[in-house]
Design a protein around this motif. Structure first.
Motif, PDB file in Angstrom:
ATOM      1  N   ARG A  41     -60.503 -20.928   4.360  1.00  0.00           N
ATOM      2  CA  ARG A  41     -59.732 -19.993   5.021  1.00  0.00           C
ATOM      3  C   ARG A  41     -60.553 -19.123   6.096  1.00  0.00           C
ATOM      4  O   ARG A  41     -60.188 -18.944   6.994  1.00  0.00           O
ATOM      5  CB  ARG A  41     -59.006 -19.062   4.176  1.00  0.00           C
ATOM      6  CG  ARG A  41     -57.946 -19.837   3.745  1.00  0.00           C
ATOM      7  CD  ARG A  41     -57.010 -18.745   2.547  1.00  0.00           C
ATOM      8  NE  ARG A  41     -56.141 -19.425   1.630  1.00  0.00           N
ATOM      9  CZ  ARG A  41     -55.428 -18.938   0.804  1.00  0.00           C
ATOM     10  NH1 ARG A  41     -55.663 -17.696   0.301  1.00  0.00           N
ATOM     11  NH2 ARG A  41     -54.343 -19.663   0.022  1.00  0.00           N
ATOM     12  N   GLN A  42     -61.522 -19.081   5.763  1.00  0.00           N
ATOM     13  CA  GLN A  42     -62.662 -18.211   6.658  1.00  0.00           C
ATOM     14  C   GLN A  42     -63.232 -19.015   7.867  1.00  0.00           C
ATOM     15  O   GLN A  42     -63.506 -18.363   8.600  1.00  0.00           O
ATOM     16  CB  GLN A  42     -63.813 -17.955   5.681  1.00  0.00           C
ATOM     17  CG  GLN A  42     -64.660 -16.663   6.431  1.00  0.00           C
ATOM     18  CD  GLN A  42     -65.984 -16.478   5.598  1.00  0.00           C
ATOM     19  OE1 GLN A  42     -66.548 -17.363   4.952  1.00  0.00           O
ATOM     20  NE2 GLN A  42     -66.211 -15.334   5.339  1.00  0.00           N
ATOM     21  N   GLY A  43     -62.818 -20.082   7.760  1.00  0.00           N
ATOM     22  CA  GLY A  43     -63.250 -21.261   8.793  1.00  0.00           C
ATOM     23  C   GLY A  43     -64.555 -21.633   8.707  1.00  0.00           C
ATOM     24  O   GLY A  43     -65.476 -21.895   9.432  1.00  0.00           O
ATOM     25  N   GLN A  44     -65.145 -21.890   7.395  1.00  0.00           N
ATOM     26  CA  GLN A  44     -66.659 -22.137   7.447  1.00  0.00           C
ATOM     27  C   GLN A  44     -66.837 -23.689   8.094  1.00  0.00           C
ATOM     28  O   GLN A  44     -65.768 -24.424   7.911  1.00  0.00           O
ATOM     29  CB  GLN A  44     -67.180 -22.441   5.850  1.00  0.00           C
ATOM     30  CG  GLN A  44     -67.489 -21.116   5.342  1.00  0.00           C
ATOM     31  CD  GLN A  44     -67.945 -21.155   4.064  1.00  0.00           C
ATOM     32  OE1 GLN A  44     -68.326 -21.877   3.408  1.00  0.00           O
ATOM     33  NE2 GLN A  44     -67.935 -20.171   3.016  1.00  0.00           N
ATOM     34  N   PRO A  45     -68.019 -24.064   8.665  1.00  0.00           N
ATOM     35  CA  PRO A  45     -68.040 -25.358   9.239  1.00  0.00           C
ATOM     36  C   PRO A  45     -67.799 -26.262   8.110  1.00  0.00           C
ATOM     37  O   PRO A  45     -68.183 -26.353   7.250  1.00  0.00           O
ATOM     38  CB  PRO A  45     -69.568 -25.119   9.803  1.00  0.00           C
ATOM     39  CG  PRO A  45     -69.728 -23.909   9.975  1.00  0.00           C
ATOM     40  CD  PRO A  45     -69.033 -23.011   8.940  1.00  0.00           C
ATOM     41  N   LEU A  46     -67.479 -27.628   8.558  1.00  0.00           N
ATOM     42  CA  LEU A  46     -67.105 -28.677   7.609  1.00  0.00           C
ATOM     43  C   LEU A  46     -68.337 -29.243   6.940  1.00  0.00           C
ATOM     44  O   LEU A  46     -68.315 -29.572   5.823  1.00  0.00           O
ATOM     45  CB  LEU A  46     -66.495 -29.802   8.629  1.00  0.00           C
ATOM     46  CG  LEU A  46     -66.107 -31.032   7.831  1.00  0.00           C
ATOM     47  CD1 LEU A  46     -65.092 -30.602   6.673  1.00  0.00           C
ATOM     48  CD2 LEU A  46     -65.550 -32.188   8.838  1.00  0.00           C
ATOM     49  N   PRO A  47     -69.520 -29.136   7.496  1.00  0.00           N
ATOM     50  CA  PRO A  47     -70.722 -29.521   6.742  1.00  0.00           C
ATOM     51  C   PRO A  47     -71.053 -28.700   5.417  1.00  0.00           C
ATOM     52  O   PRO A  47     -71.208 -29.318   4.567  1.00  0.00           O
ATOM     53  CB  PRO A  47     -71.786 -29.618   7.645  1.00  0.00           C
ATOM     54  CG  PRO A  47     -71.227 -29.660   8.868  1.00  0.00           C
ATOM     55  CD  PRO A  47     -70.071 -29.141   8.943  1.00  0.00           C
ATOM     56  N   LEU A  48     -70.644 -27.273   5.656  1.00  0.00           N
ATOM     57  CA  LEU A  48     -71.183 -26.473   4.627  1.00  0.00           C
ATOM     58  C   LEU A  48     -70.011 -26.820   3.562  1.00  0.00           C
ATOM     59  O   LEU A  48     -69.892 -26.820   2.240  1.00  0.00           O
ATOM     60  CB  LEU A  48     -70.740 -25.077   5.062  1.00  0.00           C
ATOM     61  CG  LEU A  48     -72.191 -24.381   5.180  1.00  0.00           C
ATOM     62  CD1 LEU A  48     -72.798 -24.965   6.472  1.00  0.00           C
ATOM     63  CD2 LEU A  48     -72.147 -22.944   5.583  1.00  0.00           C
ATOM     64  N   LEU A  49     -68.739 -26.894   3.883  1.00  0.00           N
ATOM     65  CA  LEU A  49     -67.391 -27.289   2.900  1.00  0.00           C
ATOM     66  C   LEU A  49     -67.801 -28.604   2.268  1.00  0.00           C
ATOM     67  O   LEU A  49     -67.577 -28.559   1.058  1.00  0.00           O
ATOM     68  CB  LEU A  49     -66.216 -27.295   3.707  1.00  0.00           C
ATOM     69  CG  LEU A  49     -65.815 -26.060   4.400  1.00  0.00           C
ATOM     70  CD1 LEU A  49     -64.448 -25.932   5.041  1.00  0.00           C
ATOM     71  CD2 LEU A  49     -65.325 -24.799   3.370  1.00  0.00           C
ATOM     72  N   VAL A  50     -68.089 -29.520   2.776  1.00  0.00           N
ATOM     73  CA  VAL A  50     -68.325 -30.669   2.207  1.00  0.00           C
ATOM     74  C   VAL A  50     -69.563 -30.695   1.104  1.00  0.00           C
ATOM     75  O   VAL A  50     -69.485 -31.039   0.072  1.00  0.00           O
ATOM     76  CB  VAL A  50     -68.807 -31.904   3.280  1.00  0.00           C
ATOM     77  CG1 VAL A  50     -69.281 -33.100   2.534  1.00  0.00           C
ATOM     78  CG2 VAL A  50     -67.459 -31.943   4.102  1.00  0.00           C
ATOM     79  N   TYR A  51     -70.465 -29.916   1.746  1.00  0.00           N
ATOM     80  CA  TYR A  51     -71.815 -29.948   0.893  1.00  0.00           C
ATOM     81  C   TYR A  51     -71.114 -28.864  -0.288  1.00  0.00           C
ATOM     82  O   TYR A  51     -71.598 -29.354  -1.760  1.00  0.00           O
ATOM     83  CB  TYR A  51     -72.747 -29.061   1.596  1.00  0.00           C
ATOM     84  CG  TYR A  51     -73.989 -28.566   0.629  1.00  0.00           C
ATOM     85  CD1 TYR A  51     -75.010 -29.107  -0.034  1.00  0.00           C
ATOM     86  CD2 TYR A  51     -73.917 -27.016   0.281  1.00  0.00           C
ATOM     87  CE1 TYR A  51     -76.083 -28.802  -0.658  1.00  0.00           C
ATOM     88  CE2 TYR A  51     -74.956 -26.809  -0.644  1.00  0.00           C
ATOM     89  CZ  TYR A  51     -75.985 -27.325  -0.987  1.00  0.00           C
ATOM     90  OH  TYR A  51     -76.906 -26.824  -1.944  1.00  0.00           O
ATOM     91  N   THR A  52     -70.751 -27.866  -0.271  1.00  0.00           N
ATOM     92  CA  THR A  52     -70.251 -27.002  -1.312  1.00  0.00           C
ATOM     93  C   THR A  52     -69.084 -27.700  -2.209  1.00  0.00           C
ATOM     94  O   THR A  52     -69.357 -27.628  -3.458  1.00  0.00           O
ATOM     95  CB  THR A  52     -69.636 -25.680  -0.870  1.00  0.00           C
ATOM     96  OG1 THR A  52     -70.613 -25.200   0.023  1.00  0.00           O
ATOM     97  CG2 THR A  52     -69.498 -24.743  -1.994  1.00  0.00           C
ATOM     98  N   GLY A  53     -68.600 -28.517  -1.703  1.00  0.00           N
ATOM     99  CA  GLY A  53     -67.583 -29.245  -2.807  1.00  0.00           C
ATOM    100  C   GLY A  53     -68.057 -30.065  -3.435  1.00  0.00           C
ATOM    101  O   GLY A  53     -67.764 -30.226  -4.604  1.00  0.00           O
ATOM    102  N   ILE A  54     -69.019 -30.859  -2.982  1.00  0.00           N
ATOM    103  CA  ILE A  54     -69.618 -32.044  -3.737  1.00  0.00           C
ATOM    104  C   ILE A  54     -70.603 -31.141  -4.894  1.00  0.00           C
ATOM    105  O   ILE A  54     -70.454 -31.775  -6.034  1.00  0.00           O
ATOM    106  CB  ILE A  54     -70.526 -32.956  -2.992  1.00  0.00           C
ATOM    107  CG1 ILE A  54     -69.459 -33.604  -2.192  1.00  0.00           C
ATOM    108  CG2 ILE A  54     -71.240 -33.906  -3.954  1.00  0.00           C
ATOM    109  CD1 ILE A  54     -70.182 -34.482  -1.047  1.00  0.00           C
ATOM    110  N   VAL A  55     -71.252 -30.150  -4.560  1.00  0.00           N
ATOM    111  CA  VAL A  55     -71.999 -29.665  -5.467  1.00  0.00           C
ATOM    112  C   VAL A  55     -71.193 -28.768  -6.620  1.00  0.00           C
ATOM    113  O   VAL A  55     -71.573 -29.056  -7.950  1.00  0.00           O
ATOM    114  CB  VAL A  55     -72.850 -28.334  -4.882  1.00  0.00           C
ATOM    115  CG1 VAL A  55     -73.729 -27.443  -5.743  1.00  0.00           C
ATOM    116  CG2 VAL A  55     -74.110 -28.641  -3.839  1.00  0.00           C
TER     117      VAL A  55
END
Length: 388
Positions: free
Chosen positions: A309-323
């Protein structure tokens, strides 16, 4: 959702260091507090802090790889086999290098690598947060990463600090569209831990989205080649090691999975972890621990949702989601899950932004209190019987 920022000209190294200096000083202070509490606790308990940090659990396996190479294994009474092929090679390579150019033992070299890597990780976390939300948020993000209850692992001869360092800087390079550097660092992440796949995925997704949204035909051909090169370099580290293990064990593409299975590790979509939590509720003391685990998992999920919701860039969301998915949905030793989540530093960004809005005295009071609690917990944790 926030998109990738346009590439910027590199800032002078001196300016970048001065900008990050407050964050690094805060980080060093928190880690020094943690080590001091560990030393006091160790003196009272009659245990060596040096042994706890450099010569127990996984650190011993890394040291053996640095000293003797791969091929060592332990067969347990139940017939399972623990092979050192489960441990990725970048940390032991660096331990061997530091030991070769200094009088340090492999164990002490591991500590040096980890401590230096933790500073680079702190700088990388600051760079990402500063780039997205400003300097105060960057300092707060580093402080939050330092005061994590399992933050003592950042000072151990483990690979978490090294992995977080290369992952954070690879993500920062992606945000700045420095594709070759991002690919090289993603490859290094793939040589550090299995979860290096999260960094590779972040690079690939960022490149794919960039192509889709903007169309690279409007850029110079040289820019296209840099992106393609970064995308090609990103998986080489992980793929190279996994293929080598498969060849060495005779297991082909699944050889590394067989090695992990010997350790009782595997991806089961969280079934084993859910069962572990459920078993806690069979007794009153266990129920308290079970409630704590449920709250902890809910907090992790909540922070991820807030990041979206904060609008983090997609690369960060993908990285965090997988971790997060690999940490919570894999079988194995459940006591290690908190440290497996440690590289998911973007989870801390919503908290960092909130702290940055407070007056400095108030945020310092909050972080200082959490730092003391984290230092005590870290000392307690390492003096337990099981590995972190």
């Amino acid at each position: 959702m926030t998109t990738l920022a346009p590439p910027l000209s590199p800032a002078p190294a001196g300016h970048a260091l001065r900008r990050a200096a407050p964050a690094l000083l805060v980080y060093a202070g928190v880690r020094a507090l943690g080590l001091a509490v560990l030393a006091v606790w160790g003196a009272a308990a009659g245990k060596s802090p040096h042994t706890l940090l450099a010569a127990r659990w996984d650190s011993l396996w890394y040291t053996r790889v640095a000293e003797h190479g791969y091929g060592w294994q332990v067969r347990l009474p139940d017939g399972s086999v623990h092979s050192n092929l489960a441990f990725f090679p970048l940390l032991p390579w660096l331990e061997r290098l530091v030991s070769a150019v200094s009088p340090l033992s492999y164990a002490d070299a591991g500590l040096v690598v980890s401590w230096l890597a933790s500073l680079f990780a702190a700088a990388g976390i600051f760079a990402v947060a500063d780039h997205l939300y400003g300097r105060r948020a960057g300092v707060c993000a580093v402080a939050l990463w330092a005061v994590l209850p399992v933050g003592i692992v950042q000072s151990m001869a483990y690979s978490e600090s090294l992995f977080t360092a290369v992952a954070a800087w690879s993500l920062y390079a992606v945000l700045r569209e420095r594709w070759v550097l991002a690919g090289v660092l993603a490859s290094c992440a793939g040589l550090t831990r299995p979860v290096g796949a999260a960094v590779v995925a972040a690079v690939w997704v960022a490149a794919a989205v960039q192509v889709y949204r903007e169309g690279r035909v409007h850029r110079e051909g040289r820019a296209d080649r840099r992106m393609l090169l970064g995308v090609a370099l990103a998986p080489l580290g992980a793929a190279g090691y996994v293929l080598w293990v498969g060849h060495r064990t005779g297991g082909g593409l699944f050889g590394y999975l067989d090695v992990q299975a010997g350790w009782g590790n595997g991806f089961d979509f969280g079934y084993a972890f859910a069962r572990f939590i459920g078993e806690k509720f069979t007794s009153v003391p266990g129920a308290l621990a079970g409630i704590g685990l449920v709250v902890g998992v809910a907090l992790v999920v909540r922070l991820y949702v807030v990041g979206v919701r904060q609008g983090q860039p997609l690369p960060l969301l993908v990285y965090t989601g997988i971790v997060v998915a690999l940490a919570l949905c894999a079988a194995g030793y459940f006591g290690s899950k908190p440290r497996l989540l440690m590289p998911a530093f973007p989870l801390l960004l919503p908290l960092a932004v909130a702290l940055a809005r407070l007056r400095t005295s108030r945020s310092a009071l909050v972080l200082g209190g959490v730092a003391v609690v984290g230092a005590v917990y870290g000392a307690f944790w390492l003096h337990g019987s099981g590995p972190p």
